[in-house]
Design an enzyme around this catalytic site. Structure first.
Site, PDB file in Angstrom:
ATOM      1  N   HIS A  92       3.523   5.761   5.398  1.00 36.07           N
ATOM      2  CA  HIS A  92       2.856   4.804   4.908  1.00 36.07           C
ATOM      3  C   HIS A  92       3.215   3.491   5.069  1.00 36.07           C
ATOM      4  O   HIS A  92       4.527   3.317   4.902  1.00 36.07           O
ATOM      5  CB  HIS A  92       2.419   4.927   3.583  1.00 36.07           C
ATOM      6  CG  HIS A  92       0.956   4.699   3.126  1.00 36.07           C
ATOM      7  ND1 HIS A  92       0.407   3.344   3.131  1.00 36.07           N
ATOM      8  CD2 HIS A  92      -0.044   5.845   2.636  1.00 36.07           C
ATOM      9  CE1 HIS A  92      -0.808   3.600   2.782  1.00 36.07           C
ATOM     10  NE2 HIS A  92      -1.297   4.762   2.396  1.00 36.07           N
ATOM     11  N   GLY A 111       2.005 -12.212   3.201  1.00 32.76           N
ATOM     12  CA  GLY A 111       3.190 -12.459   4.009  1.00 32.76           C
ATOM     13  C   GLY A 111       4.210 -11.636   4.150  1.00 32.76           C
ATOM     14  O   GLY A 111       5.166 -12.037   4.612  1.00 32.76           O
ATOM     15  N   SER A 159       0.766  -1.243  -0.102  1.00 32.91           N
ATOM     16  CA  SER A 159       0.097   0.037   0.120  1.00 32.91           C
ATOM     17  C   SER A 159       0.870   1.293   0.176  1.00 32.91           C
ATOM     18  O   SER A 159       0.379   2.374  -0.049  1.00 32.91           O
ATOM     19  CB  SER A 159      -1.002  -0.082   1.178  1.00 32.91           C
ATOM     20  OG  SER A 159      -2.106  -1.033   0.888  1.00 32.91           O
ATOM     21  N   GLY A 207       2.766  -0.999   3.808  1.00 29.18           N
ATOM     22  CA  GLY A 207       2.076  -1.709   2.758  1.00 29.18           C
ATOM     23  C   GLY A 207       2.376  -3.242   3.155  1.00 29.18           C
ATOM     24  O   GLY A 207       3.361  -3.706   2.887  1.00 29.18           O
ATOM     25  N   ALA A 208       1.044  -3.796   3.112  1.00 27.48           N
ATOM     26  CA  ALA A 208       0.940  -5.465   3.297  1.00 27.48           C
ATOM     27  C   ALA A 208       1.025  -5.727   1.872  1.00 27.48           C
ATOM     28  O   ALA A 208       0.383  -5.326   1.082  1.00 27.48           O
ATOM     29  CB  ALA A 208      -0.210  -5.670   4.190  1.00 27.48           C
ATOM     30  N   SER A 209       1.640  -7.050   1.850  1.00 29.01           N
ATOM     31  CA  SER A 209       1.690  -7.952   0.768  1.00 29.01           C
ATOM     32  C   SER A 209       1.305  -9.420   1.221  1.00 29.01           C
ATOM     33  O   SER A 209       1.573  -9.721   2.440  1.00 29.01           O
ATOM     34  CB  SER A 209       2.846  -7.801  -0.053  1.00 29.01           C
ATOM     35  OG  SER A 209       3.931  -8.039   0.637  1.00 29.01           O
TER      36      SER A 209
END
Length: 464
Positions: free
Chosen positions: A296, A302, A58, A298-300
């Site tokens: 900010h 895992g 994100s 940012g998840a992906s």
């Protein structure tokens, strides 16, 4: 913090946590430090390197906002114009789409209820298909401008607006108008490009050790919200420096006007709640004592990335861990940078639990897109149970893969720590001083003795 201290923090954390790999970088006043430890993938054993690529997640939302501001400068987009002026076909499953302005998309104040809306579409038509599907599958949480609720759907719509006004698919525009001029030389927009160099993949905590994800990335339909952009810590440091330098990249290229960069880091909306930072355009404006950090995460699948920049101090911090538990390390590094490198006094956000005689205004059932949260009182504290309610098998498949194989029913207990504000029970309150303040939960819009909304991780759920 010297390079040696950063190395020590990463080494100590990895040893204690079992997170497979971490890469972290700091730029400050002309000097850059990057530390890489562990492996990119527990199956291959490839070492994590300073230039290893990873999904930005994100953090891409700030890229998308930067692209919009470039189009604003060119006179092709007006932040105060309605979205339907650029996308006449834009509709939601309930009335309200016609009132959403471009600035609502970039400030997470649009109310689009699409946090778990995952159209399984890839390729240059992905955003067009995703936005078209909103007319049947996506509603609203609140009227535009009423509240902040972290909005993946809003950024997807912003990406589609960019495609229409620029005449290019989002991913091509991202490469041409941001990555190339900003000198983000390792950044790419596809797994096919990323696999040609060292690239990390995500992992999930497992009783016998970290387990590699079976899903590298989300569909391209989430591109502007964070599914596809891949690059290095060096790329994120360059992007952060661009925003601290009034829109000029480290390579000397002006990417944004000084006015646009300033507008992105100027408060556009604040809910006045400690765990919900004021929002600019794209950036979360997180206060730490007397300073503001542009931030900010940012998840992906895992994995987790962060980007944080401190105006007035020429400091940028960027990092990635291929296990979501690495976020605790990044919180620790950020606070150390502020306190030890910059000498900032960072007060505790929460002083102590408080007594609340009546907790019933907060009890009930709250819902958002495919998510239900039931709240009751148990032993004098709030008890929550969050349940995923998939819209269809496609949504279940994608969300389950993103979560590492299952989406558990989550039950937690919360204690009051402020007006309409609650913290997870059993955790030390100093934990919430840093970025982890987003684990706090708040309630809003109390009418007739009942809260209308619950906010957790910046996301709203609505009573009903």
């Amino acid at each position: 913090m010297t390079n040696f201290e950063l190395q020590d923090m990463v080494t100590e954390f990895r040893s204690a946590s079992g997170v497979p790999g971490v890469v972290a970088g700091v730029y400050h006043a002309g000097e850059r430090e990057v530390v890489a430890e562990g492996v990119t993938n527990v199956v291959t054993g490839e070492p994590m390197r300073a230039d290893t690529g990873f999904l930005f997640g994100s953090v891409t939302k700030v890229f998308t906002t930067t692209l919009v501001m470039r189009q604003v400068e060119r006179g092709r987009i007006d932040l105060d114009e309605r979205v339907i002026a650029y996308l006449p076909e834009f509709r939601l499953a309930v009335p309200g789409a016609e009132d959403i302005r471009i600035r609502h998309l970039l400030s997470h104040t649009n109310g689009i209820d699409a946090d778990l809306y995952f159209p399984d579409v890839n390729g240059p038509e992905a955003l067009r298909v995703a936005v078209a599907g909103m007319a049947e599958q996506v509603g609203t949480l609140f009227a535009p401008g009423e509240y902040i609720s972290y909005s993946n759907g809003g950024m997807i719509v912003a990406g589609r607006v960019l495609e229409v006004v620029a005449g290019l698919p989002y991913h091509e525009l991202l490469q041409r108008d941001l990555f190339t001029p900003a000198g983000m030389n390792d950044a790419v927009t596809s797994a096919e490009r990323a696999i040609l160099r060292s690239t990390a993949v995500g992992h999930f905590a497992d009783p016998v050790g970290a387990r590699r994800t079976d899903l590298f990335k989300l569909p391209d339909s989430w591109g502007p919200a964070g599914s596809s952009a891949i690059g290095s810590v060096g790329d994120l440091l360059a992007f952060g420096r661009l925003h601290l330098s009034g829109g000029v990249a480290p390579n000397g290229t002006r990417v944004l006007s000084e006015d646009s960069a300033a507008r992105m880091r100027t408060v556009t909306y604040s809910m006045g709640t400690p765990h919900l930072p004021p929002i600019g355009l794209g950036w979360l404006l997180m206060p730490f004592g007397d300073i503001t950090v542009l931030s900010h995460s940012g998840a992906s699948p895992g994995g987790v990335a962060v980007l944080m920049a401190v105006p007035g101090h020429d400091l940028v911090f960027a990092a990635y861990g291929n296990d979501a538990r690495a976020m605790a390390l990044f919180d620790r590094i950020l606070l150390s940078l502020l306190r030890n490198r910059l000498g900032v006094t960072v007060p505790d956000l929460i002083a102590a639990p408080i007594e609340v005689e009546d907790l019933t205004p907060y009890t009930g059932t709250y819902r958002s897109n495919q998510m239900r949260v039931d709240v009751c009182v148990e032993d004098g504290v709030l008890a929550e149970t969050a349940t995923y309610e998939p819209a269809d098998e496609t949504q279940r498949r994608i969300v389950t893969a993103f979560a590492g194989g299952n989406v558990p029913v989550i039950s937690r207990r919360f204690v009051p720590v402020g007006k309409d504000l609650f913290a997870p029970a059993g955790l030390p309150l100093e934990k919430f001083t840093g970025y982890s303040r987003q684990q706090l939960v708040s309630y809003h819009g109390i009418q007739n003795g009942k809260a209308r909304y619950r906010s957790a991780s910046g996301r709203m759920t609505r009573r009903g």
